[in-house]
Design a protein around this motif. Structure first.
Motif, PDB file in Angstrom:
ATOM      1  N   ASN A 110       0.500  -0.929   0.091  1.00 16.85           N
ATOM      2  CA  ASN A 110      -0.300  -0.234   0.198  1.00 16.85           C
ATOM      3  C   ASN A 110       0.766   1.524  -0.089  1.00 16.85           C
ATOM      4  O   ASN A 110       0.343   1.856  -0.781  1.00 16.85           O
ATOM      5  CB  ASN A 110      -0.828  -0.379   1.270  1.00 16.85           C
ATOM      6  CG  ASN A 110      -1.841  -0.711   0.735  1.00 16.85           C
ATOM      7  OD1 ASN A 110      -3.189  -0.107   0.513  1.00 16.85           O
ATOM      8  ND2 ASN A 110      -1.804  -2.104   1.356  1.00 16.85           N
ATOM      9  N   LEU A 111       2.177   1.117   0.564  1.00 16.40           N
ATOM     10  CA  LEU A 111       2.903   2.194   0.758  1.00 16.40           C
ATOM     11  C   LEU A 111       3.019   2.252  -0.683  1.00 16.40           C
ATOM     12  O   LEU A 111       3.585   3.689  -1.171  1.00 16.40           O
ATOM     13  CB  LEU A 111       3.845   2.317   1.861  1.00 16.40           C
ATOM     14  CG  LEU A 111       5.092   3.641   2.369  1.00 16.40           C
ATOM     15  CD1 LEU A 111       4.293   4.738   2.380  1.00 16.40           C
ATOM     16  CD2 LEU A 111       5.758   2.762   2.792  1.00 16.40           C
ATOM     17  N   PHE A 112       3.846   2.094  -1.194  1.00 15.65           N
ATOM     18  CA  PHE A 112       4.570   1.044  -2.626  1.00 15.65           C
ATOM     19  C   PHE A 112       3.126   2.212  -3.723  1.00 15.65           C
ATOM     20  O   PHE A 112       3.809   2.525  -4.592  1.00 15.65           O
ATOM     21  CB  PHE A 112       5.243   0.255  -3.185  1.00 15.65           C
ATOM     22  CG  PHE A 112       6.249   0.120  -2.611  1.00 15.65           C
ATOM     23  CD1 PHE A 112       7.457   1.008  -1.490  1.00 15.65           C
ATOM     24  CD2 PHE A 112       7.034  -1.183  -2.443  1.00 15.65           C
ATOM     25  CE1 PHE A 112       8.444   0.357  -0.802  1.00 15.65           C
ATOM     26  CE2 PHE A 112       7.612  -1.294  -1.626  1.00 15.65           C
ATOM     27  CZ  PHE A 112       8.498  -0.759  -0.700  1.00 15.65           C
ATOM     28  N   MET A 113       2.552   1.514  -3.448  1.00 11.46           N
ATOM     29  CA  MET A 113       1.359   2.477  -4.143  1.00 11.46           C
ATOM     30  C   MET A 113       0.509   4.206  -4.174  1.00 11.46           C
ATOM     31  O   MET A 113       0.793   4.283  -4.992  1.00 11.46           O
ATOM     32  CB  MET A 113      -0.772   1.717  -3.984  1.00 11.46           C
ATOM     33  CG  MET A 113      -1.441   2.456  -4.221  1.00 11.46           C
ATOM     34  SD  MET A 113      -1.413   1.456  -6.361  1.00 11.46           S
ATOM     35  CE  MET A 113      -1.857  -0.121  -6.150  1.00 11.46           C
ATOM     36  N   CYS A 114       0.877   4.365  -2.237  1.00 13.51           N
ATOM     37  CA  CYS A 114       1.485   5.707  -2.856  1.00 13.51           C
ATOM     38  C   CYS A 114       2.253   6.702  -3.380  1.00 13.51           C
ATOM     39  O   CYS A 114       2.342   6.814  -4.112  1.00 13.51           O
ATOM     40  CB  CYS A 114       1.470   6.333  -1.251  1.00 13.51           C
ATOM     41  SG  CYS A 114      -0.751   5.054  -0.290  1.00 13.51           S
ATOM     42  N   ILE A 115       3.726   5.927  -2.896  1.00 14.59           N
ATOM     43  CA  ILE A 115       4.556   6.449  -3.217  1.00 14.59           C
ATOM     44  C   ILE A 115       4.913   6.834  -4.925  1.00 14.59           C
ATOM     45  O   ILE A 115       5.242   7.625  -5.821  1.00 14.59           O
ATOM     46  CB  ILE A 115       6.442   5.986  -2.662  1.00 14.59           C
ATOM     47  CG1 ILE A 115       5.874   6.136  -0.800  1.00 14.59           C
ATOM     48  CG2 ILE A 115       7.471   6.451  -3.994  1.00 14.59           C
ATOM     49  CD1 ILE A 115       6.778   5.701  -0.677  1.00 14.59           C
ATOM     50  N   PHE A 116       4.507   5.877  -5.615  1.00 14.78           N
ATOM     51  CA  PHE A 116       4.812   5.429  -6.917  1.00 14.78           C
ATOM     52  C   PHE A 116       4.090   5.958  -7.633  1.00 14.78           C
ATOM     53  O   PHE A 116       3.816   5.742  -9.819  1.00 14.78           O
ATOM     54  CB  PHE A 116       4.970   3.973  -7.454  1.00 14.78           C
ATOM     55  CG  PHE A 116       6.720   3.381  -6.570  1.00 14.78           C
ATOM     56  CD1 PHE A 116       7.541   4.530  -7.004  1.00 14.78           C
ATOM     57  CD2 PHE A 116       6.201   2.818  -5.923  1.00 14.78           C
ATOM     58  CE1 PHE A 116       9.281   4.081  -6.285  1.00 14.78           C
ATOM     59  CE2 PHE A 116       8.240   2.281  -5.084  1.00 14.78           C
ATOM     60  CZ  PHE A 116       9.068   2.537  -5.810  1.00 14.78           C
TER      61      PHE A 116
END
Length: 389
Positions: A110-116
């Motif tokens: 989920n964090l990577f979804m936000c960052i990228f």
């Protein structure tokens, strides 16, 4: 050979030395028509201007609204998941059991979804055009698809853990099992997301709005789009979701049966019940957030791209980008162990460890129960052994 026209007669430059002469190469065919014929022959006809669906430009206020929504949900999701991940890492000795590792994997996805995603789509929405070039478009789309499927599959691993932990009699997944599951999960996802990047089975491209990139769903059957989307929806969404639903329903049934929950103490039972409940709410959330996208990419398999409403195509990506923030809220409010960990860090009292941070596996309890018996047997054996010397 090179051809030219002179006095309405088709001739070749090399003259009689050329073994074959195809009069159709330039007889009543202009350069533009010849290029169109080649594009049709090579399978590029869905990209011809006459075949591409025409959409009216999106209003500026709509782009700004979309940008604000993406920015808000992206920042909220980044902060929330960053905090939850930090909590797990700081309390790794208590929270990162095999179940905790699977939850951490879900939070990282989920964090990577936000960052990228949100920095690129939000800035492009404010500019009313894609700012990051074709290479950026390809990377953005692949990251979105890879991590999006990864969020669903990571939740699937958590549901598998629930099913195994509840059904088994004291046996849970080990760290090694969990590591292999996570590794296999992310490699399987690449089977769905690499082919479009290689432009061999589906392809990535700009969405009709011109500010985000995804699988190219609005240029007809270019690069066998129809086959790719059916393959993606069936094996990357429908089948996994069906298995997850079955295992979740079975888990909720088993955890209420005394045969399966008697191995846990009351606190442990409450913990496993809360985790199962959280998985159920997360499952419903993923269905609400990702089903609209599945419908969107399937729409042009059945109906022509011209039947799409441009403003409706903006809704699925917005809902998907809101899912990380929703997932963080669900994890926080439905898993008491995480709340206890936060209060423990805030208290600043290392001695007062909350009971919620204790072992939630019945394996340790069984070992503790077996240990006194083993000690007693050893003492009896020592008494029966005659002293030497």
């Amino acid at each position: 050979m090179d051809w030219f026209e002179e006095d309405n007669v088709c001739k070749d430059v090399c003259g009689a030395s050329c073994p074959a002469r195809d009069q159709s190469m330039c007889d009543e065919v202009t350069a533009d028509n010849h290029m169109l014929n080649l594009m049709n022959r090579w399978g590029y006809d869905p990209l011809l201007p006459s075949q591409v669906a025409k959409f009216a430009p999106v209003e500026r206020i709509t782009h700004i609204t979309v940008g604000l929504i993406i920015l808000g949900t992206g920042l909220l999701g980044t902060v929330a998941h960053g905090s939850l991940i930090s909590l797990h890492l700081r309390l790794h000795q208590y929270l990162l059991d095999p179940t905790g590792i699977l939850l951490l994997n879900f939070l990282l996805a989920n964090l990577f979804m936000c960052i990228f995603q949100f920095p690129f789509s939000a800035s492009s929405s404010f500019a009313a055009r894609w700012l990051w070039g074709d290479f950026g478009c390809q990377m953005y789309a692949m990251a979105g698809f890879t991590i999006g499927i990864g969020v669903i599959f990571s939740l699937g691993l958590m549901i598998i853990d629930r099913f195994v932990s509840i059904r088994s009699k004291g046996q849970v997944l080990t760290r090694k099992n969990v590591g292999i599951m996570i590794l296999v999960c992310w490699h399987v996802i690449l089977l769905f997301t690499v082919p479009p990047l290689m432009d061999v089975f589906g392809r990535y491209g700009l969405e009709p709005s011109g500010t985000m990139c995804t699988i190219d769903f609005w240029h007809g059957n270019f690069r066998n789009y129809n086959t790719y989307v059916i393959y993606l929806v069936v094996f990357g969404f429908g089948l996994p979701v069906s298995v997850m639903f079955y295992m979740f329903i079975k888990s909720t049934q088993m955890i209420q049966e005394k045969e399966h929950n008697k191995k846990w103490k009351i606190l442990q039972l409450e913990h496993h019940t809360a985790l199962t409940k959280a998985c159920g709410i997360l499952f419903i959330t993923q269905m609400l957030c990702w089903t609209p996208y599945a419908i969107l990419v399937l729409w042009t398999v059945v109906f022509p791209p011209s039947s799409l409403n441009l403003y409706y195509t903006l809704i699925p990506p917005l809902v998907c980008k809101a899912s990380p923030a929703l997932n963080a809220a669900i994890v926080w409010w439905n898993i008491p162990r995480i709340q206890a960990g936060y209060r423990y860090l805030q208290s600043g009292s290392p001695e007062s460890l909350p009971i919620e941070l204790g072992s939630m596996s019945c394996q340790k309890d069984q070992q503790d129960q077996a240990q006194p018996g083993q000690d007693q047997q050893q003492e009896e054996k020592n008494e029966l052994t005659p002293a030497v010397g």
